[in-house]
Design a protein around this motif. Sequence first.
Motif, PDB file in Angstrom:
ATOM      1  N   LEU A 203      12.780  80.141  40.431  1.00  0.00           N
ATOM      2  CA  LEU A 203      12.186  79.516  39.237  1.00  0.00           C
ATOM      3  C   LEU A 203      13.127  79.592  38.032  1.00  0.00           C
ATOM      4  CD1 LEU A 203       8.446  80.603  39.527  1.00  0.00           C
ATOM      5  CD2 LEU A 203       9.456  78.369  40.028  1.00  0.00           C
ATOM      6  N   SER A 204      14.372  79.210  38.305  1.00  0.00           N
ATOM      7  CA  SER A 204      15.372  79.208  37.246  1.00  0.00           C
ATOM      8  C   SER A 204      16.557  78.354  37.675  1.00  0.00           C
ATOM      9  CB  SER A 204      15.840  80.630  36.939  1.00  0.00           C
ATOM     10  OG  SER A 204      17.005  80.618  36.131  1.00  0.00           O
ATOM     11  N   PHE A 205      16.903  77.345  36.861  1.00  0.00           N
ATOM     12  CA  PHE A 205      18.079  76.527  37.155  1.00  0.00           C
ATOM     13  C   PHE A 205      19.349  77.358  36.991  1.00  0.00           C
ATOM     14  CE2 PHE A 205      14.910  73.275  36.439  1.00  0.00           C
ATOM     15  CZ  PHE A 205      15.277  72.255  37.298  1.00  0.00           C
ATOM     16  N   THR A 206      19.330  78.266  36.020  1.00  0.00           N
ATOM     17  CA  THR A 206      20.508  79.111  35.779  1.00  0.00           C
ATOM     18  C   THR A 206      20.771  80.033  36.956  1.00  0.00           C
ATOM     19  OG1 THR A 206      20.100  79.072  33.393  1.00  0.00           O
ATOM     20  CG2 THR A 206      21.542  80.798  34.233  1.00  0.00           C
ATOM     21  N   LYS A 207      19.727  80.739  37.422  1.00  0.00           N
ATOM     22  CA  LYS A 207      19.892  81.662  38.553  1.00  0.00           C
ATOM     23  C   LYS A 207      20.251  80.916  39.832  1.00  0.00           C
ATOM     24  CE  LYS A 207      16.804  85.260  36.762  1.00  0.00           C
ATOM     25  NZ  LYS A 207      15.520  85.988  36.955  1.00  0.00           N
ATOM     26  N   ALA A 208      19.658  79.747  40.021  1.00  0.00           N
ATOM     27  CA  ALA A 208      19.984  78.949  41.206  1.00  0.00           C
ATOM     28  C   ALA A 208      21.438  78.505  41.159  1.00  0.00           C
ATOM     29  CB  ALA A 208      19.063  77.734  41.296  1.00  0.00           C
ATOM     30  N   SER A 209      21.902  78.155  39.967  1.00  0.00           N
ATOM     31  CA  SER A 209      23.303  77.756  39.792  1.00  0.00           C
ATOM     32  C   SER A 209      24.244  78.889  40.165  1.00  0.00           C
ATOM     33  CB  SER A 209      23.535  77.331  38.338  1.00  0.00           C
ATOM     34  OG  SER A 209      24.908  77.131  38.080  1.00  0.00           O
ATOM     35  N   GLU A 210      23.915  80.102  39.719  1.00  0.00           N
ATOM     36  CA  GLU A 210      24.753  81.273  40.024  1.00  0.00           C
ATOM     37  C   GLU A 210      24.733  81.599  41.516  1.00  0.00           C
ATOM     38  OE1 GLU A 210      22.983  84.159  37.502  1.00  0.00           O
ATOM     39  OE2 GLU A 210      23.959  83.435  35.673  1.00  0.00           O
ATOM     40  N   ALA A 211      23.561  81.471  42.135  1.00  0.00           N
ATOM     41  CA  ALA A 211      23.436  81.812  43.557  1.00  0.00           C
ATOM     42  C   ALA A 211      24.142  80.802  44.454  1.00  0.00           C
ATOM     43  CB  ALA A 211      21.962  81.902  43.941  1.00  0.00           C
ATOM     44  N   LEU A 212      24.115  79.526  44.046  1.00  0.00           N
ATOM     45  CA  LEU A 212      24.663  78.469  44.888  1.00  0.00           C
ATOM     46  C   LEU A 212      26.090  78.075  44.495  1.00  0.00           C
ATOM     47  CD1 LEU A 212      21.506  76.158  45.016  1.00  0.00           C
ATOM     48  CD2 LEU A 212      22.342  77.689  46.819  1.00  0.00           C
ATOM     49  N   PHE A 213      26.582  78.643  43.385  1.00  0.00           N
ATOM     50  CA  PHE A 213      27.925  78.310  42.888  1.00  0.00           C
ATOM     51  C   PHE A 213      28.041  76.803  42.615  1.00  0.00           C
ATOM     52  CE2 PHE A 213      28.367  82.076  45.583  1.00  0.00           C
ATOM     53  CZ  PHE A 213      28.913  82.967  44.673  1.00  0.00           C
ATOM     54  N   ILE A 214      26.989  76.268  42.010  1.00  0.00           N
ATOM     55  CA  ILE A 214      26.943  74.853  41.628  1.00  0.00           C
ATOM     56  C   ILE A 214      26.573  74.795  40.156  1.00  0.00           C
ATOM     57  CG2 ILE A 214      25.851  72.606  42.074  1.00  0.00           C
ATOM     58  CD1 ILE A 214      25.086  73.608  44.840  1.00  0.00           C
ATOM     59  N   SER A 215      27.121  73.843  39.421  1.00  0.00           N
ATOM     60  CA  SER A 215      26.823  73.741  38.002  1.00  0.00           C
ATOM     61  C   SER A 215      25.345  73.400  37.782  1.00  0.00           C
ATOM     62  CB  SER A 215      27.693  72.668  37.344  1.00  0.00           C
ATOM     63  OG  SER A 215      27.318  71.379  37.800  1.00  0.00           O
ATOM     64  N   GLN A 216      24.823  73.814  36.635  1.00  0.00           N
ATOM     65  CA  GLN A 216      23.427  73.527  36.323  1.00  0.00           C
ATOM     66  C   GLN A 216      23.166  72.027  36.253  1.00  0.00           C
ATOM     67  OE1 GLN A 216      22.739  77.092  33.241  1.00  0.00           O
ATOM     68  NE2 GLN A 216      20.976  75.759  33.422  1.00  0.00           N
ATOM     69  N   SER A 217      24.126  71.290  35.730  1.00  0.00           N
ATOM     70  CA  SER A 217      23.946  69.835  35.620  1.00  0.00           C
ATOM     71  C   SER A 217      23.843  69.196  36.997  1.00  0.00           C
ATOM     72  CB  SER A 217      25.109  69.215  34.842  1.00  0.00           C
ATOM     73  OG  SER A 217      26.349  69.467  35.502  1.00  0.00           O
ATOM     74  N   ALA A 218      24.633  69.699  37.957  1.00  0.00           N
ATOM     75  CA  ALA A 218      24.568  69.171  39.323  1.00  0.00           C
ATOM     76  C   ALA A 218      23.231  69.492  39.967  1.00  0.00           C
ATOM     77  CB  ALA A 218      25.700  69.742  40.168  1.00  0.00           C
ATOM     78  N   ILE A 219      22.719  70.697  39.711  1.00  0.00           N
ATOM     79  CA  ILE A 219      21.419  71.078  40.253  1.00  0.00           C
ATOM     80  C   ILE A 219      20.315  70.224  39.654  1.00  0.00           C
ATOM     81  CG2 ILE A 219      19.679  72.915  40.192  1.00  0.00           C
ATOM     82  CD1 ILE A 219      21.857  74.898  40.791  1.00  0.00           C
ATOM     83  N   SER A 220      20.365  70.032  38.345  1.00  0.00           N
ATOM     84  CA  SER A 220      19.360  69.195  37.673  1.00  0.00           C
ATOM     85  C   SER A 220      19.382  67.773  38.216  1.00  0.00           C
ATOM     86  CB  SER A 220      19.609  69.187  36.161  1.00  0.00           C
ATOM     87  OG  SER A 220      19.474  70.481  35.618  1.00  0.00           O
ATOM     88  N   LYS A 221      20.575  67.260  38.479  1.00  0.00           N
ATOM     89  CA  LYS A 221      20.708  65.906  38.997  1.00  0.00           C
ATOM     90  C   LYS A 221      20.066  65.779  40.376  1.00  0.00           C
ATOM     91  CE  LYS A 221      24.581  63.942  38.151  1.00  0.00           C
ATOM     92  NZ  LYS A 221      26.020  63.598  38.181  1.00  0.00           N
ATOM     93  N   GLN A 222      20.287  66.765  41.234  1.00  0.00           N
ATOM     94  CA  GLN A 222      19.719  66.716  42.590  1.00  0.00           C
ATOM     95  C   GLN A 222      18.194  66.837  42.549  1.00  0.00           C
ATOM     96  OE1 GLN A 222      21.355  65.910  45.216  1.00  0.00           O
ATOM     97  NE2 GLN A 222      23.398  66.004  44.318  1.00  0.00           N
ATOM     98  N   VAL A 223      17.680  67.702  41.682  1.00  0.00           N
ATOM     99  CA  VAL A 223      16.227  67.847  41.558  1.00  0.00           C
ATOM    100  C   VAL A 223      15.618  66.552  41.021  1.00  0.00           C
ATOM    101  CG1 VAL A 223      14.382  69.038  40.293  1.00  0.00           C
ATOM    102  CG2 VAL A 223      16.253  70.351  41.300  1.00  0.00           C
ATOM    103  N   LYS A 224      16.295  65.921  40.053  1.00  0.00           N
ATOM    104  CA  LYS A 224      15.801  64.663  39.502  1.00  0.00           C
ATOM    105  C   LYS A 224      15.733  63.583  40.574  1.00  0.00           C
ATOM    106  CE  LYS A 224      16.575  61.313  35.801  1.00  0.00           C
ATOM    107  NZ  LYS A 224      17.447  60.903  34.673  1.00  0.00           N
TER     108      LYS A 224
END
Length: 301
Positions: A16-37
């Motif tokens: 339940l965190s884009f920041t923590k998911a970014s750190e765990a997956l070694f992917i930028s937050q913007s990339a994660i947000s884009k995939q979720v969108k």
Amino acid sequence: MLSHKHLIFMEVARVLSFTKASEALFISQSAISKQVKRLEEYYKTGLFERSGNSISLTAAGKLLYQKLLEAKQLQQELHQEFSELNEHFSPQISMVIGASTTISLYILPPVLSAFLQQNPNAQLTLKNRNSENIVKALLEHEIDLGIVEGVNKLSNVTYTPFLTDEVIAVCSSKNPLKKQQLELKDLYDIPLALREPGSGTLAVLAAALEKKKVRLLDLTIKIRLGGTEALKNFVRVDTCLAFLPRQAVLKELESGELVELPIEGLTVKRNFNFIQRKGTENNSPYREFMRFMKQRYSKTE
């Protein structure tokens, strides 16, 4: 098979965190947000509710997350069955293991290295936490397999014996205690340094003492430290007595930096167990990993 977008969503949903998911997956937050969108556009509904800096799953998000956990389980079963049908089918094994401090620092590393050499397609992640938090991480699907002290007897967890270790009393080689023959009654007058609540080492010590009608709360506990290394480093330079796993202090006992103090009438043994979520017992990667660990460890004893 689970798509990249779905795997990203699962990690965000888990923490339940884009920041923590970014750190765990070694992917930028913007990339994660884009995939979720993209997923939200595909399902034509919101998957997360945003409130300031926090997020929560919508009803649709909860449904998708639950179904993806089931799909992940089915995918693992499919890979297992294909491996049995065709020996040339060798999918990548990705496994997150959680283990308590003693196991993580002093037992697993050389055996994990041997496992990876034998299984080049394997990708392992090892998380070091105390036993209480390992069980929590397993139930929250943060890890696939855990190794903890003792058995909590949770109905939704399967326990498989791994190995037995001993917790011993130690002190600094400069401590006057090293020349004494200790009895249980002496513990009431000796300052103790112990692990933090939730530690498997602490739990097994408390249980062993209770069998001898000695309560930890009645003893002189000077300090509680989070982690075996912190406790070991503290007792090296202090006059407290500490209880530590034998596996954790083998080098210090051999060098003479720490001294074992047998306490008449007290033996503290603890059993380590593999833990799995109910329903994953027959997953080939987990089963093979456990078999390998037990075989390799028996050779190193």
